[in-house]
Design an enzyme around this catalytic site. Structure first.
Site, PDB file in Angstrom:
ATOM      1  N   LYS A 160      12.358 -16.373  -9.348  1.00 38.46           N
ATOM      2  CA  LYS A 160      12.128 -15.378 -10.412  1.00 38.46           C
ATOM      3  C   LYS A 160      11.103 -15.909 -11.408  1.00 38.46           C
ATOM      4  CE  LYS A 160      13.412 -12.479  -9.009  1.00 38.46           C
ATOM      5  NZ  LYS A 160      14.211 -12.171  -7.875  1.00 38.46           N
TER       6      LYS A 160
ATOM      7  N   ASN B 138      -2.052   2.298   5.734  1.00 45.18           N
ATOM      8  CA  ASN B 138      -1.185   1.152   5.409  1.00 45.18           C
ATOM      9  C   ASN B 138      -0.989   0.358   6.690  1.00 45.18           C
ATOM     10  OD1 ASN B 138      -0.850   2.336   2.947  1.00 45.18           O
ATOM     11  ND2 ASN B 138       1.333   2.798   3.191  1.00 45.18           N
ATOM     12  N   GLY B 139      -0.939  -0.966   6.595  1.00 36.08           N
ATOM     13  CA  GLY B 139      -0.693  -1.775   7.786  1.00 36.08           C
ATOM     14  C   GLY B 139      -1.889  -2.645   8.115  1.00 36.08           C
TER      15      GLY B 139
ATOM     16  N   CYS C 293       0.829  -1.214   0.000  1.00 31.69           N
ATOM     17  CA  CYS C 293       0.000   0.000   0.000  1.00 31.69           C
ATOM     18  C   CYS C 293       0.859   1.257   0.000  1.00 31.69           C
ATOM     19  CB  CYS C 293      -0.881   0.022   1.239  1.00 31.69           C
ATOM     20  SG  CYS C 293      -1.890  -1.431   1.449  1.00 31.69           S
TER      21      CYS C 293
ATOM     22  N   TRP D 194      -3.087  -2.748  -1.380  1.00 35.83           N
ATOM     23  CA  TRP D 194      -2.772  -4.150  -1.622  1.00 35.83           C
ATOM     24  C   TRP D 194      -3.568  -4.914  -0.570  1.00 35.83           C
ATOM     25  CZ3 TRP D 194      -0.228  -8.247   0.921  1.00 35.83           C
ATOM     26  CH2 TRP D 194       0.220  -9.291   0.091  1.00 35.83           C
TER      27      TRP D 194
ATOM     28  N   ARG E 248       5.176  -0.418  -6.154  1.00 35.24           N
ATOM     29  CA  ARG E 248       5.112  -1.204  -4.914  1.00 35.24           C
ATOM     30  C   ARG E 248       4.087  -2.329  -4.999  1.00 35.24           C
ATOM     31  NH1 ARG E 248       6.676   2.456  -0.227  1.00 35.24           N
ATOM     32  NH2 ARG E 248       5.291   1.216   1.027  1.00 35.24           N
TER      33      ARG E 248
ATOM     34  N   HIS F 133      16.347 -38.229  -3.982  1.00 34.88           N
ATOM     35  CA  HIS F 133      15.590 -38.472  -2.749  1.00 34.88           C
ATOM     36  C   HIS F 133      14.126 -38.073  -2.885  1.00 34.88           C
ATOM     37  CE1 HIS F 133      19.239 -39.605  -0.682  1.00 34.88           C
ATOM     38  NE2 HIS F 133      19.827 -38.508  -1.149  1.00 34.88           N
TER      39      HIS F 133
ATOM     40  N   LYS G  80       5.964  -4.847  -4.046  1.00 35.18           N
ATOM     41  CA  LYS G  80       7.413  -4.622  -4.038  1.00 35.18           C
ATOM     42  C   LYS G  80       7.963  -4.647  -2.620  1.00 35.18           C
ATOM     43  CE  LYS G  80      11.449  -3.671  -5.652  1.00 35.18           C
ATOM     44  NZ  LYS G  80      12.182  -4.856  -6.153  1.00 35.18           N
TER      45      LYS G  80
ATOM     46  N   GLU H 275       7.531 -15.980  -9.848  1.00 40.35           N
ATOM     47  CA  GLU H 275       6.840 -14.741  -9.498  1.00 40.35           C
ATOM     48  C   GLU H 275       6.425 -13.904 -10.695  1.00 40.35           C
ATOM     49  OE1 GLU H 275      10.696 -12.246  -7.774  1.00 40.35           O
ATOM     50  OE2 GLU H 275       8.753 -11.863  -6.917  1.00 40.35           O
TER      51      GLU H 275
ATOM     52  N   GLU I  39      16.955 -18.899  -6.361  1.00 43.47           N
ATOM     53  CA  GLU I  39      16.603 -17.563  -6.836  1.00 43.47           C
ATOM     54  C   GLU I  39      16.060 -17.641  -8.278  1.00 43.47           C
ATOM     55  OE1 GLU I  39      15.969 -14.773  -5.816  1.00 43.47           O
ATOM     56  OE2 GLU I  39      16.421 -13.294  -7.353  1.00 43.47           O
TER      57      GLU I  39
END
Ligand code: AGP
Length: 612
Positions: free
Chosen positions: A489, A99-100, A2, A74, A27, A508, A607, A492, A485
């Site tokens: 990538k 926000n929060g 947010c 968000w 963001r 395994h 973000k 996402e 990583e």
């Protein structure tokens, strides 16, 4: 996540507010809105579309006013639908953006309903709006209206994290901001005063900022800014000058920020190491020289990509400096009962410096008795940078794409410098070895350029990956975090399901997934584990798996049936992970482009994750 913008101005604020939201788009958000005080009434426009659509709707609705607040949301509590978008109103009198997360919103909702408040949204924010309204009307009944005071008393009832901006219909010259757990800055201008969750929102509009501290409440009027702490006592905060470079947030010739940021890596790494001509604890701030001598172990705490940077650093810290190192996901560490060692250096790694879990983990470590803390971060003014004893700025410049790229490689450079520093202090870095590492660091940008030159070959592979729903990534040792990583990538931004394993683990369990339909990406540097890795690749080929191998030029792996190879430069020793992650970034990027996803703003992601 947010974003907040607020303004009190001598001019109409709508374009400043919508431009601020546009600058916060990176963001991540799923709805947005703006409210102003217009001819004595609260007016708002909210949208589940992009900020550009909101701006058009604001113009169509003839919204204008000299005070206003705006938000990108968000979703946490309540679906991303228009009724849950902010600004949220109470009784046509109070407007708020938030926000929060308010943790005790359910009990407050019941209490407020009992007082006759009717809820129009599913958000936790609406309880804050009604609480402020309640305090505000109680004050009015006593003939003493003070919006800041009403906000302060409402905030006393909240458990959780917030940054808010508020104004009231009956108080036309004032916007109130407050923070606890989520960042908020005040921008000081000649035509007015402003609030934002991120200085980037006000880039180009103002250069003087006050970074609010935990519990601070700010009252903005045309005449100035008044600050109080959560008890209502006046406080002074320093004014910091921040000249935002608008250039760095422009796309230039690129289609996406992620692509631009991948190609910026040689330059930002060159900048990061430009002035490093000797290894010294001074790279981590005043007093680090003494404190680093005291430490006998390292604990790295981070989330997502930053966590993988920490995992890579563990190999460096243990092999070069012989310092025992643990790496933990911040959201786990913060709630785990752990045994604190005062001689452990706690390192938090974060692009934004505002990730709620990592920030809470840092505070948790400090309250557990860890004396020495270091933040490795890309935002100089962030809360994590202010909270830790020592700081190292990664200098990647603003990273806009949700998928972290240049922030990751600059984190790796910073953590490599940390490993060299601890190694030197412990007498394990002879001068000749130090000179060799420094030389390799300074030649890294050139090596990265040769990896970026492989893009055309990677685009050809991306066509195949765009048609698959699953992929496996393999790596070993120092390159296992790089495989992780690469898989993150791909997941996402292209929404292809990807898993990463240390190659030796394949047999395994995950080998059962391998068929001729399963692309398997292997990170194959010419290091001590190469022969072991080759055996693991044979296991894949024997099950008809399709191998896509990024092999060092000297690793003697040649293309063949079901074995596709892209040849990297020759092995680059300890710094090899920084080279090997780049083709994986490009593979994810081009796969996402081929699948037509929103590369810079992938679905459901933000973000900077400033809530739990
Ligand atoms: C990376 O591509 C992700 N978007 C995400 O995992 C990110 O690294 C994580 O949320 C941590 O963020 P931070 O570095 O700002 O703390």
């Amino acid at each position: 996540m947010c974003g907040i913008v607020g303004a009190v101005d001598r001019r109409d604020v709508t374009s400043l507010l919508t431009e601020g939201l546009r600058r916060l788009e990176y963001r991540g958000y799923d709805s947005c809105g703006i409210a102003v005080l217009q001819q004595g009434a609260l007016r708002r426009v909210r949208s589940v579309a992009r900020v550009a659509n909101l701006a058009a709707e604001v113009a169509a609705a003839n919204l204008s006013g000299m005070i206003g607040i705006a938000h990108t949301r968000w979703a946490t509590h309540g679906a991303p639908v228009a009724k849950n978008a902010h600004p949220i109103f109470s009784s046509g009198e109070i407007a708020i953006v938030h926000n929060g997360i308010i943790e005790n919103h359910e009990s407050l909702r019941e209490e407020l309903q009992a007082h006759g408040y009717v809820f129009e949204s599913d958000t936790d924010t609406e309880v804050v709006a009604h609480l402020i309204h309640r305090m505000w009307t109680e004050q009015a009944a006593q003939g003493a209206k003070d919006l800041l005071c009403a906000v302060r008393h409402a905030l006393e009832r909240l458990h959780g994290a917030y940054a808010i901006a508020v104004f009231a219909r009956n108080d036309p010259g004032r916007v109130i901001g407050a923070r606890a757990g989520s960042p908020l800055v005040v921008g000081l201008g000649e035509q007015g005063n402003y609030l934002a969750s991120d200085v980037m929102a006000l880039a180009g509009a103002v250069e003087n900022f006050i970074y609010l501290e935990e519990g601070d409440i700010a009252e903005l009027t045309l005449d100035g800014v008044r600050l109080v702490d959560r008890s209502g006592h006046a406080v002074q905060r320093d004014i910091k000058v921040h000249r935002a470079s608008t250039h760095s947030v422009e796309l230039g010739p690129y289609r996406h920020y992620m692509h631009k940021e991948i190609f910026e890596q040689p330059n930002v790494i060159a900048d990061a190491i430009e002035r490093v001509d000797t290894i010294s604890a001074d790279l981590f701030g005043q007093g680090a020289r003494h404190a680093f001598r005291e430490i006998d172990s390292v604990l790295i705490v981070a989330c997502g990509t930053s966590y993988y940077a920490g995992m890579t650093a563990k190999y460096w810290l243990e092999s070069l400096a012989k310092v025992a190192t643990q790496v933990e996901v911040a959201s786990e560490y913060r709630y785990r009962s752990s045994v604190a060692n005062p001689n452990t250096l706690v390192v938090v790694v974060s692009q934004s410096g505002e990730t709620a879990d990592t920030l809470a983990a840092l505070k948790h470590a400090q309250t557990q008795g860890h004396r020495h803390t270091l933040t490795v971060c890309n935002v100089a003014s962030s809360t994590m940078m202010r909270q830790a004893e020592f700081q190292h700025l990664t200098s990647a410049g603003p990273e806009i794409g949700v998928a972290s790229t240049k922030a990751f490689t600059t984190q790796l450079v910073a953590l490599f410098l940390l490993a060299l520093t601890l190694s030197k202090q412990r007498g394990r870095l002879p001068a000749a070895q130090e000179a060799t590492f420094l030389d390799q660091l300074h030649r890294l940008p050139g090596k990265l350029n040769s990896v970026l030159a492989l893009e055309a070959q990677i685009i050809a592979w991306a066509e195949t990956f765009a048609r698959t729903d699953h992929a496996l990534f393999l790596g070993r040792g120092l390159h296992y975090p790089i495989a992780l990583e690469g898989a993150l990538k791909l997941k996402e931004i292209s929404y292809v399901h990807a898993e990463a394993y240390p190659a030796g683990e394949l047999k395994h369990g995950p080998l059962a997934l391998v068929t001729s339909q399963m692309p398997v990406v292997a990170v194959a540097p010419n290091d001590a584990l190469l022969d072991k890795l080759k055996s693991n690749l044979q296991e894949v080929r024997a099950r008809s798996g399709q191998l896509y191998v990024f092999a060092d030029a000297d690793s003697r792996i040649a293309s063949g049936d079901g074995l596709h190879v892209i040849r990297m430069p020759e092995h680059y020793g300890s710094l090899s992970p920084i080279l090997h992650v780049v083709p994986l970034q490009l593979l994810a990027y081009h796969t996402a482009c081929a699948r037509g996803t929103d590369v810079d703003k992938p679905r459901n992601l933000a973000k900077s994750v400033t809530v739990e």
